[in-house]
Enzyme design. Sequence first.
Site, short mmCIF file in Angstrom:
data_model
loop_
_atom_site.label_atom_id
_atom_site.label_comp_id
_atom_site.label_asym_id
_atom_site.label_seq_id
_atom_site.Cartn_x
_atom_site.Cartn_y
_atom_site.Cartn_z
N GLU A 182 0.84 -1.21 0.00
CA GLU A 182 0.00 0.00 0.00
C GLU A 182 0.87 1.26 0.00
O GLU A 182 0.74 2.14 0.86
CB GLU A 182 -1.00 -0.02 1.17
CG GLU A 182 -1.99 -1.17 1.03
CD GLU A 182 -3.23 -1.09 1.91
OE1 GLU A 182 -3.31 -0.24 2.81
OE2 GLU A 182 -4.13 -1.93 1.69
N GLU A 304 -4.85 -8.77 -0.61
CA GLU A 304 -5.68 -8.50 0.57
C GLU A 304 -7.13 -8.42 0.12
O GLU A 304 -7.47 -7.59 -0.74
CB GLU A 304 -5.26 -7.20 1.27
CG GLU A 304 -3.95 -7.32 2.01
CD GLU A 304 -3.60 -6.10 2.85
OE1 GLU A 304 -4.53 -5.40 3.33
OE2 GLU A 304 -2.40 -5.85 3.03
O1 AHR Z 1 -5.29 -6.11 6.67
C1 AHR Z 1 -5.28 -4.95 7.46
C2 AHR Z 1 -4.65 -3.78 6.74
O2 AHR Z 1 -5.42 -3.43 5.64
C3 AHR Z 1 -3.28 -4.02 6.15
O3 AHR Z 1 -2.26 -3.86 7.07
C4 AHR Z 1 -3.19 -2.96 5.10
O4 AHR Z 1 -2.36 -3.33 4.03
C5 AHR Z 1 -4.63 -2.76 4.68
O5 AHR Z 1 -4.98 -1.44 4.65
#
Ligand code: AHR
Length: 497
Positions: A182, A304
């Site tokens: 991110e 994710e």
């Molecule tokens: O999964 C929780 C968080 O969500 C992670 O650390 C981040 O990459 C995303 O914003």
Amino acid sequence: MMETSMSANPISIRIRPSENGSVVNPNVYGHFAEHLGRGIYEGLWVGEDSLIPNTRGLRNDVVAALRELNIPVLRWPGGCFADEYHWKDGIGPRERRPSLINTHWGGVVENNHFGTHEFFDLCEQLGAEPYVCGNVGSGTPQEMMEWVEYITSDAESPMANLRRSNGRQKPWKLRYFGVGNESWGCGGSMRPEYYADEYRRYNTFVKNYSGNQVYRIACGANSGDLHWTEVLMERAGRHMDGLSLHYYTLCDGWPPRGSAIEFTEEEWGKIVRSALDMGRLLNEHIEIMDRFDPEKRVGLIVDEWGTWFECEPGSTPGFLYQQNGIRDAVVAALTLHIFHTRADRVAMANIAQLVNVLQATILTDGERFLRTPTYWVFEMLKGHQGGTTLGLDFDVPTCEVAGISIPALSVSATRNRAGETLASFANLDIANDREIEFEAQGSDPVGRLLASSSMLGHNTFDAPDAVSPRPLELRAEAGRVRFELPRHSVATIRFCA
Ligand code: AHR
């Protein structure tokens, strides 16, 4: 409350014989474990001196349950944590490792007892491929280069010797490496043009040591940010093997709202709609990737995904602990089905997160643990890993949930090399059971069902198996099987050709 009923006519599903689909990359069934809340500490790592039975500090009950999922790949150490993680803090004798503050997640003390050696041990115990995410945001190219050398080099080199001095003679294999997480947000607040250059710079120092070949994953877009994908593909596409995408299923957009297990019918509808958006996002990002990479060399890595609700009342703020119910199971099956539809480009996906965080597969409470409904979906659908998708013909029924129109059914089917067909079904409707007739030109069909009498159904530490699979009653007819798919449920049938 709506009245529930069984729809009158069966939904007839036929396999299109002539259609050759794509192979579902096993890595689509991947997972993610971050230094966040009780995800690593307690959830996976209890330490060698714990009264909880463990193998070299990793708790036996959780590892044994996770082994049943055939986890292909596990991403670590973050998430946001990755861009403040300095790997040298997590090697050497544990009592000498520095304690730091986990500034992202609750401001708690991180004692670094779980580090590189412990992560690779976990992957070996699970039989999973490691996927390490490197630190771009607050690290240096040298630090990243040395980490890969430490893990993979068999030479008489400084980092390989440091590894040996910490007890590991042979290098590990490391295929998947992420260059930042991110980077548009917690990983450095960068613009895509800037990150594309940073990616190229850091990636230059991620070397292939001693025959190890790294699959390089660039940080990709935040859900619908198509500009990010466009810039990355244009400026850095030829330097990467994979480009990531993060998308969470939310009730009302950001920030996360609502509860995982106490919700209204309207919230059911909103969550299903949000989950369905994954399909649109994949198509939009893939359309851009196809323009720059028509051969589909670069994989889309959805590293994710999952539901994100408000933290469970009474849990520590910042630990992202949420319960998990039959609604999460339906979302998991629906999302995995969506990944199957784009198996031509989706090379990996990692649900967030493995234990005790967000849409977890396992929850723990001290020495107690339970498998969530999401766990059972991964267990029931694991046979799709490596299978070839089959074309299906059926009329998708729709339904209204508190005025929100959604498809009532999601289905996916794959055939593996041994000729076995696995079909999975999710009833997205909360009011109607459905009669399904599925073409099964084969022998010995076996069915399994994950269902709950309530849309709020979930497992607790006192009733850990309340929502768990049971046999699905099948009626075999000439070349077909018929069964009832209850409202808010997930089912599978398997048969041999
Ligand atoms: O999964 C929780 C968080 O969500 C992670 O650390 C981040 O990459 C995303 O914003």
